[in-house]
Design an enzyme around this catalytic site. Structure first.
Site, PDB file in Angstrom:
ATOM      1  N   VAL A 241       0.794  -1.076  -0.068  1.00  0.00           N
ATOM      2  CA  VAL A 241       0.118   0.206   0.033  1.00  0.00           C
ATOM      3  C   VAL A 241       0.874   1.302   0.356  1.00  0.00           C
ATOM      4  CG1 VAL A 241      -1.743   1.274   1.365  1.00  0.00           C
ATOM      5  CG2 VAL A 241      -1.823  -1.279   1.176  1.00  0.00           C
ATOM      6  N   TYR A 242       1.687   1.088   0.661  1.00  0.00           N
ATOM      7  CA  TYR A 242       2.908   2.385   0.740  1.00  0.00           C
ATOM      8  C   TYR A 242       3.457   2.692  -0.556  1.00  0.00           C
ATOM      9  CZ  TYR A 242       6.871   4.951   2.089  1.00  0.00           C
ATOM     10  OH  TYR A 242       7.846   6.011   2.358  1.00  0.00           O
ATOM     11  N   ALA A 243       3.917   1.349  -1.101  1.00  0.00           N
ATOM     12  CA  ALA A 243       4.537   1.613  -2.612  1.00  0.00           C
ATOM     13  C   ALA A 243       3.755   1.883  -3.349  1.00  0.00           C
ATOM     14  CB  ALA A 243       5.087   0.265  -2.785  1.00  0.00           C
TER      15      ALA A 243
ATOM     16  N   SER B 297       1.006   4.007  -2.929  1.00  0.00           N
ATOM     17  CA  SER B 297       0.655   5.437  -2.888  1.00  0.00           C
ATOM     18  C   SER B 297       1.618   6.386  -3.312  1.00  0.00           C
ATOM     19  CB  SER B 297       0.567   5.600  -1.285  1.00  0.00           C
ATOM     20  OG  SER B 297       1.822   5.602  -0.652  1.00  0.00           O
TER      21      SER B 297
END
Length: 253
Positions: A160-162, A164
């Site tokens: 999810v971080y990547a 975003s």
């Protein structure tokens, strides 16, 4: 004959650094202040830390002001630009550093709340500041958005971080094209693992050592490694650099 012409006053270079109360954002704010920028130190919740950043800058002879704002909220982003304009003039340097990370949770483990929080701050927050910047930043301005090298390394547990930050990179490059003819430069810095409080949080020494070994330079980055690249992109020497993503990660792939 006496020359009565007045020398034009140099306009104030006003920098807005989001998420500037600690870590890399704090160091960026301090560096820009040393280089003569008036700096708006944005923070989301930690007022004492933001006040300390301002105190350090002003004691060193710089100009700084701390302003609370949640970048995921359009009205609060507008407030940031309003305060800057009332205090010093239009924002000419925008560094989108505010962001939320993720600690090794697979997609299956990721809660709706964490997903919403990451996307809200990292993606919507950048969108909000870029949209406001498009309406208010003058010619000659510079924008630096902060991504992550995890976009390229594809580490398990950071989906999810990547995702975003991949959105931030794509949005930045499209935005750079949308600003054609306006003399506003837009670039992205994508740090690799750096020795910050946030990086060490929740990690075992074994994991830290493994991460260090992944980079050919076999060390963690430093805050200064990142700050130097931001300073370059904000400065005149990068005048022909636009729409680029710079991965500052010691060669990690």
């Amino acid at each position: 004959m006496k020359n009565t012409e007045k020398t034009p006053e140099k306009k104030t270079d006003v920098a807005l650094v989001t998420g500037a109360s600690r870590g890399i954002g704090r160091a960026i704010a301090a560096r820009l202040a040393r280089e003569g920028h008036a700096v708006l130190v944005n923070y989301a919740s930690n007022e004492p830390q933001a006040a300390e950043v301002v105190r350090e800058i002003t004691q060193a002879g710089g100009r700084a002001l701390a302003v609370r704002a949640d970048v995921s909220k359009p009205d609060e982003v507008k407030h940031l630009f309003d305060v800057a304009e009332r205090t010093w003039g239009p924002v000419t340097v925008l560094v989108n550093n505010a962001g939320v990370g993720q600690h090794q949770e697979t997609i299956a483990q990721t809660s709706d709340a964490l997903y919403e929080r990451i996307m809200s701050i990292n993606v919507r927050g950048t969108f909000n500041t870029l949209r406001e910047a498009s309406q208010r930043m003058p010619a000659g301005s510079r924008i630096v958005n902060v991504s992550t090298s995890v976009v390229g390394t594809l580490n398990p547990g950071y989906a999810v971080y990547a995702a975003s930050k991949a959105a931030v990179e794509t949005m930045s490059r499209v935005f750079a094209n949308e600003l054609r003819g306006r003399d506003i430069r837009v670039n992205v810095v994508a740090p690799g693992p750096a020795a910050t409080e946030l990086f060490f949080e929740g990690k075992s020494q074994e994991l830290i050592d493994a991460i260090i070994k992944r980079a050919p330079m076999e060390r963690l980055g430093t805050v200064e490694d990142m700050v130097r690249v931001v300073a370059f992109l904000v400065g005149e020497e990068s005048g022909w650099v636009h729409g680029q993503v710079l991965r500052v990660n010691g060669g990690m792939v």
